[in-house]
Design an enzyme around this catalytic site. Structure first.
Site, PDB file in Angstrom:
ATOM      1  N   HIS A  73       0.974  -1.247  -0.005  1.00  0.00           N
ATOM      2  CA  HIS A  73      -0.016   0.123  -0.080  1.00  0.00           C
ATOM      3  C   HIS A  73       0.887   1.389  -0.218  1.00  0.00           C
ATOM      4  CE1 HIS A  73       0.765   0.918   4.436  1.00  0.00           C
ATOM      5  NE2 HIS A  73       0.503  -0.518   4.528  1.00  0.00           N
ATOM      6  N   ASP A  75      -0.058   4.442   0.990  1.00  0.00           N
ATOM      7  CA  ASP A  75      -0.546   5.329   1.975  1.00  0.00           C
ATOM      8  C   ASP A  75       0.179   5.235   3.446  1.00  0.00           C
ATOM      9  OD1 ASP A  75      -2.416   2.970   2.174  1.00  0.00           O
ATOM     10  OD2 ASP A  75      -3.629   4.023   3.778  1.00  0.00           O
ATOM     11  N   ASP A 105       6.430   0.912   7.204  1.00  0.00           N
ATOM     12  CA  ASP A 105       5.144   0.556   6.805  1.00  0.00           C
ATOM     13  C   ASP A 105       4.404   1.361   5.685  1.00  0.00           C
ATOM     14  OD1 ASP A 105       2.483  -0.482   6.935  1.00  0.00           O
ATOM     15  OD2 ASP A 105       2.071   0.829   8.812  1.00  0.00           O
ATOM     16  N   GLU A 137      -5.213   1.606   2.717  1.00  0.00           N
ATOM     17  CA  GLU A 137      -4.954   0.354   3.461  1.00  0.00           C
ATOM     18  C   GLU A 137      -5.397   0.879   4.924  1.00  0.00           C
ATOM     19  OE1 GLU A 137      -3.272  -2.357   6.059  1.00  0.00           O
ATOM     20  OE2 GLU A 137      -2.545  -0.416   5.695  1.00  0.00           O
ATOM     21  N   GLU A 138      -4.626   2.121   5.469  1.00  0.00           N
ATOM     22  CA  GLU A 138      -4.694   2.173   6.591  1.00  0.00           C
ATOM     23  C   GLU A 138      -5.983   2.643   7.278  1.00  0.00           C
ATOM     24  OE1 GLU A 138      -2.366   1.749   8.605  1.00  0.00           O
ATOM     25  OE2 GLU A 138      -0.369   1.911   7.585  1.00  0.00           O
ATOM     26  N   GLU A 165       3.827  -6.474   4.114  1.00  0.00           N
ATOM     27  CA  GLU A 165       3.984  -5.558   5.433  1.00  0.00           C
ATOM     28  C   GLU A 165       5.161  -6.196   6.201  1.00  0.00           C
ATOM     29  OE1 GLU A 165       1.962  -3.325   6.453  1.00  0.00           O
ATOM     30  OE2 GLU A 165      -0.153  -3.456   5.333  1.00  0.00           O
ATOM     31  N   HIS A 359       3.686   3.463  12.418  1.00  0.00           N
ATOM     32  CA  HIS A 359       3.021   4.564  13.105  1.00  0.00           C
ATOM     33  C   HIS A 359       3.757   5.328  14.190  1.00  0.00           C
ATOM     34  CE1 HIS A 359      -0.676   2.073  11.871  1.00  0.00           C
ATOM     35  NE2 HIS A 359       0.289   1.867  10.839  1.00  0.00           N
TER      36      HIS A 359
END
Length: 389
Positions: A73, A75, A105, A137-138, A165, A359
């Site tokens: 992903h 984003d 990530d 995705e997030e 991931e 994150h």
């Protein structure tokens, strides 16, 4: 011809695009399109309904069924409110690590895959390599939800999927699913001294949250001790709540958001149906007896299926052979892997970096993880190139 990039150089480039989920990712997608086109690789956008975001699919190799999807992903999560020591969208290196939002990530995997495009082209591929880049995705996997059917409709059909991931290049064969619900309650406001004449939306919310907590307790009590997940049961959790006007008014409005983290095999629709049934049978009648204006509305914000362990899937033995990892690994966070699997594609999760950095402020990936991922892709290409035919 496009310039060549090392995985690190490509990652630095991808980090430079601010693709926080509430922003457009089109600048990154345009860069990737141009990069691929420079190598003679066509790609296809799958836009979102607003036209401000897009997923991207490219295929390298023969127009044939089989082969592998390398999925990532584009984003990333927000940086607002976090204490970064440098600009999060300008990569920097220190002590064997590369820092920047998305480094782990999961732009690290996307960067390594894209850097390997010249190698994909020079290999004598007998089955294709698919590159799948998604958005959002997030926030609920909306990009993959639109990309996968379009990719399969256009053909050919891939045999396996590797979702990159961050797993420290270990082979993850299962993850939990997630359903996110918003519950909005409309009560009947009265002066709190006349509480018996009103309906407090906050009190109703407390009752519903109590029901959710009780279901988690029941699941904990009957959990299978051999279940590999931690915790080994489906959880129902209220993450945010707001409501009320004043201390002396029964609250007219209250809203809370719940996530349900589902074991693979648990039915999201069954859990939502049980929640709705409790409301309809045990809560709403009492509210309506006070005022017909009382109501409870439930909206689904996200629904991502879990990834189940496959008894005879193709992806797992391939990934284990390429990594040498024979351990049993499952994770409790959700990925796009469950969506690929729900379309009948054998799927594992395996990528560079650690979820511990995801994150976080000053997010980073160890540079040797990029090296390990590149070696993994080299071995994958070698296997796909020596298939008899």
């Amino acid at each position: 011809m496009s310039r060549t990039y090392s995985p690190r150089e490509m990652l630095e480039k991808l980090i430079s695009f601010n693709t926080v989920s509430d922003q457009s990712n089109l600048a990154l997608i345009a860069f990737v399109e141009d990069y691929l086109a420079g190598w003679g690789v066509p790609s296809r956008r799958v836009p979102d309904p607003t036209g401000q975001k897009a997923a991207l699919h490219a295929r390298i190799g023969p127009d044939a069924d089989g082969g592998t999807v390398l999925s990532a992903h584009t984003d990333v999560v927000p940086v607002a409110g976090q204490n970064w020591s440098h600009d999060p969208f300008t990569a920097w290196a220190d002590n064997g690590r590369l820092y920047g939002r998305g480094a782990a990530d999961m732009k690290g995997f996307a960067a390594t895959v894209l850097a390997k495009v010249p190698d994909f082209l020079s290999a004598d591929l007998q089955v294709p390599v698919h590159i799948a880049l998604s958005y959002d995705e997030e926030t609920g996997c909306d990009g993959a939800r639109r990309l996968i059917p379009e990719m399969l409709k256009q053909g050919p059909r891939p045999a396996t999927v590797i979702v990159g991931e961050p797993t420290l290049m270990k082979v993850v064969t299962g993850h939990k699913g997630i359903v996110v619900l918003r519950t909005s309650i409309t009560g009947h406001p009265v002066h709190s001294s006349q509480l018996h004449r009103g309906v407090s939306a906050i009190s109703v919310a407390a009752k519903l949250i109590g029901w959710l907590d009780a279901r988690t307790a029941e699941n904990r009590a009957k959990a299978d001790p051999d279940c590999p997940f931690e915790p080994p049961y489906t959880t129902l959790h209220c993450g945010t709540i707001s409501g009320g006007q004043a201390h002396n008014i029964t609250a007219q409005h209250c809203e809370f958001v719940t996530d349900i983290r589902l074991l693979p095999g648990d039915s999201a629709s069954d859990w939502v149906a049980a929640y709705r049934a409790f409301i309809e049978d045990n809560v709403l009648p009492g509210l309506k007896a006070v005022s017909e204006n009382c109501r409870i509305d439930i909206s689904e914000l996200a629904n991502v299926p879990g990834l189940g362990e496959e008894a005879e899937g193709l992806a797992e033995p391939i990934a284990r052979r390429l990594t040498g990892d024979n351990g049993r690994h499952v994770v409790v966070y959700a990925t796009e892997g469950g969506l690929f699997q729900s379309h009948g594609l054998s799927t594992v999760v395996c990528g560079p970096g650690s979820i511990d950095q995801a994150h976080q402020p000053d997010e980073f990936i160890a540079l040797d993880q990029l090296d390990r991922c590149a070696a993994f892709l080299d071995r994958l290409l070698k296997g796909m190139s020596r298939i008899a035919g």
